[in-house]
Design an enzyme around this catalytic site. Structure first.
Site, mmCIF file in Angstrom:
data_model
loop_
_atom_site.group_PDB
_atom_site.id
_atom_site.type_symbol
_atom_site.label_atom_id
_atom_site.label_comp_id
_atom_site.label_asym_id
_atom_site.label_seq_id
_atom_site.Cartn_x
_atom_site.Cartn_y
_atom_site.Cartn_z
ATOM 1 N N HIS A 186 156.426 82.030 54.637
ATOM 2 C CA HIS A 186 156.027 81.966 53.413
ATOM 3 C C HIS A 186 156.532 82.813 52.449
ATOM 4 O O HIS A 186 156.969 82.315 51.317
ATOM 5 C CB HIS A 186 154.555 81.969 53.418
ATOM 6 C CG HIS A 186 153.697 80.669 53.725
ATOM 7 N ND1 HIS A 186 154.243 79.500 53.528
ATOM 8 C CD2 HIS A 186 152.551 80.647 54.323
ATOM 9 C CE1 HIS A 186 153.380 78.435 54.369
ATOM 10 N NE2 HIS A 186 152.515 79.219 54.568
ATOM 11 N N ASP A 452 167.793 71.077 71.405
ATOM 12 C CA ASP A 452 167.821 70.947 72.732
ATOM 13 C C ASP A 452 168.965 70.465 73.549
ATOM 14 O O ASP A 452 169.113 70.871 74.673
ATOM 15 C CB ASP A 452 166.547 70.009 73.252
ATOM 16 C CG ASP A 452 165.099 70.666 72.955
ATOM 17 O OD1 ASP A 452 164.977 71.852 73.057
ATOM 18 O OD2 ASP A 452 164.147 70.104 72.568
#
Length: 573
Positions: A186, A452
């Protein structure tokens, strides 16, 4: 000295070392349970008031999206499981509030830290921030004031909480350097919104500098200069001016088409994980959302999200996008994304195990609930459904069969949905890329998940520091699999997108354009730069050298060729 640049730009100012006040938490047995519970309740009420004040301040000085961070903090303070666990610990063990908060918070932190996904790991910071706020109130510790900084300052800290970052004077704080953190924290997100250069991952920086040292930070490269010579200051002041000009020129990309010099049009979209992210995609003129990671709707809670909760979330994004495409990935759980209440068994090789579409097909009711929500939301925008982790044609057919059944239910209930909704798959397993001509006959689109695909193609765990250097997006075999997938998709008349990190890699965008990729989906902060690159490339010229690039023997050769023959010829922004 260098770290990880998490918010671009150059800052020159004096160092202010910020350290969290030390909190000594000791375990104490309590005699008056009622008094201790009252003490905790009063601290919670005060913490909520503080959060509400920070929310209002952030809303005014930073923005709505960033203020929502503190809505989440308030939800944690009111969460019956988190707060209930603290109260239960106090009651059953007769211990003080401070110790109970520490124990329960550490339990949650351990759960999140075991998840490999960087975005999820960074949410640990929210829990720490909230728990520290309660503890400071209980211990009567005053937080250091960051609002009254009056000169150009670079804050150096072990870490900054969202609460700390929200309260800094953004006119005077010209840089942030922390020892921990990443791009998805954040603090980094807020720094980017406030246009404050930031660098994280600089080990032991607090002990290497002193207050009032002069520091230069380059958030684009991660470079840090301490007490620089006059010549360096002049150089970086010049770079600072160039960066400001660059930001203006990128803004000029808004509203323009993503089209190559020779007229080949593509779509540049954004990846999102939460409702907060969609505003950034829109702000950066994204042409849609190429990946909505729905697993975040299932996290940070003790139960499954209801159909209505999911429907509202999907509907909000669809309505914000209008007729721009929204590709919703069905639940991608398992692997590194552990959700405790789903009780997925521990596995030796979770990345090769019971996850994503494999889990959904085995848990049809959970899957059907999500599909009902997605289909209902499809009446409000241009939604597409995408299955993750596909390895077998049978999985595609079974998924489509379930969708068909859900459609029948909705028709009987007179609930509107898009009868012609597109259904696609992620291509992230080499077997699917190799067999993509057959898969293309079964679906409406492909989206290549390079994160991936690279990992599985090269048999490299990118989280393993001993072998992470082998994880390389420039590997010729990976690039060949990508081209094969695009070619086979086009042969069967479907469009092909990409939602992995490679889609936003400025060195690979020219190659992907040459291969004919239709849609590039990336982090929202990369959208305008990607558009600039596309508009300065000729697809035909890139096609003429593509075979030569794919025939190179190593990833290093590929990257070198791109640097020396492509990037050097692209007009700078």
């Amino acid at each position: 000295m260098e770290g990880l640049g998490t918010s671009v730009g150059i800052g020159i100012g004096k160092v202010l070392i910020y350290k969290e006040p030390k909190m000594d938490i000791v375990k104490e047995n309590i005699l008056d349970l009622e008094l201790e519970m009252s003490r905790l309740e009063n601290a919670l009420k005060k913490a909520i008031k503080e959060i509400e004040h920070i929310y209002n301040t952030t809303l005014t000085t930073v923005g709505e999206k960033e203020a929502e961070i503190f809505t989440a903090h308030k939800m944690i303070l009111e969460d019956p499981e988190y707060i209930g666990s603290i109260k239960e610990k106090i009651r059953t063990e007769n211990i003080n509030s401070e110790w109970a908060i520490k124990e329960v918070t550490n339990f949650y932190i351990e759960i999140f830290n075991n998840i490999e996904d960087e975005y999820i790991k960074e949410r640990v910071q929210d829990i720490k921030d909230v728990s520290n706020r309660i503890l400071k109130i209980l211990l009567n510790i005053e937080a250091k004031d960051l609002t009254s900084i009056t000169e150009k300052t670079i804050i150096v800290a072990h870490d900054l909480t969202p609460s700390d970052t929200a309260q800094i004077n953004k006119e005077m704080v010209v840089g942030i350097v922390t020892e921990i953190g990443g791009r998805t924290s954040h603090t980094s997100i807020m720094a980017r919104t406030m246009n404050i250069p930031a660098i994280s991952g600089v080990e032991n920086i607090i002990n290497m500098v002193e207050d009032n040292d002069v520091m230069i930070v380059d958030g684009s490269t991660g470079d840090i200069l301490v007490n620089p010579i006059d010549e360096d200051i002049i150089i970086y002041e010049s770079k600072q001016k160039e960066f400001i000009e660059l930001r203006k020129r990128l803004e000029e990309m808004k509203g323009k088409e993503s089209i190559s010099k020779d007229g080949y049009k593509v779509e540049i979209a954004g990846n999102i994980g939460t409702l907060e992210d969609i505003d950034k995609v829109i702000e950066n003129d994204g042409e849609g959302v190429g990946l909505y990671r729905t697993e975040f709707l299932y996290m940070y809670r003790d139960r499954l999200p209801t159909e209505e909760e999911q429907f509202e979330a999907y509907k909000v994004v669809a309505e914000k996008l209008g007729q721009k495409p929204l590709v919703i990935r069905t639940l991608d759980v398992g692997g590194d994304k552990e959700i405790p209440y789903l009780n997925i068994p521990k596995e030796m090789n979770p990345f090769l195990g019971y996850r994503a579409i494999r889990y959904c097909l085995e848990n049809a009711e959970i899957f059907r609930t999500q599909l009902r929500a997605i289909l209902r939301a499809s009446a409000y925008g241009n939604i597409k459904i995408m299955f993750p982790m596909i390895s077998d044609i049978k999985e595609v057919r079974e998924g489509k069969k379930i969708i068909k059944g859900v459609m029948e239910e909705l028709r009987k209930e007179n609930i509107l949905f898009n009868e012609n909704i597109e259904i696609g798959i992620m291509v992230e397993i080499p077997a699917v890329a190799v067999h993509s001509r057959v898969f293309a006959k079964e679906v409406d689109f492909f989206s290549i998940g390079t994160n991936d695909l690279i990992q599985y193609s090269l048999a490299v765990d990118r989280g393993n520091q001993h072998i992470s250097h082998l994880y390389n997006q420039f590997h010729p075999a990976v690039l060949s699999l990508i081209k094969m997938t695009i070619d086979n998709g086009h042969k069967e008349g479907i469009w092909v997108g990409m939602c992995g990190e490679v889609a936003g890699d400025e060195k690979l965008i020219p190659l992907l354009l040459a291969m004919g990729l239709d849609e590039f989906s990336m982090n929202s902060s990369s959208i305008l730069k990607a558009r600039h690159l596309i508009r300065n490339i000729s697809k035909e010229e890139m096609e003429s050298i593509l075979d030569e690039i794919l025939s190179l023997p190593t990833a290093e050769d590929v990257e070198k060729f791109i640097d020396e023959n492509i990037m050097i010829n692209i007009l700078p922004i």
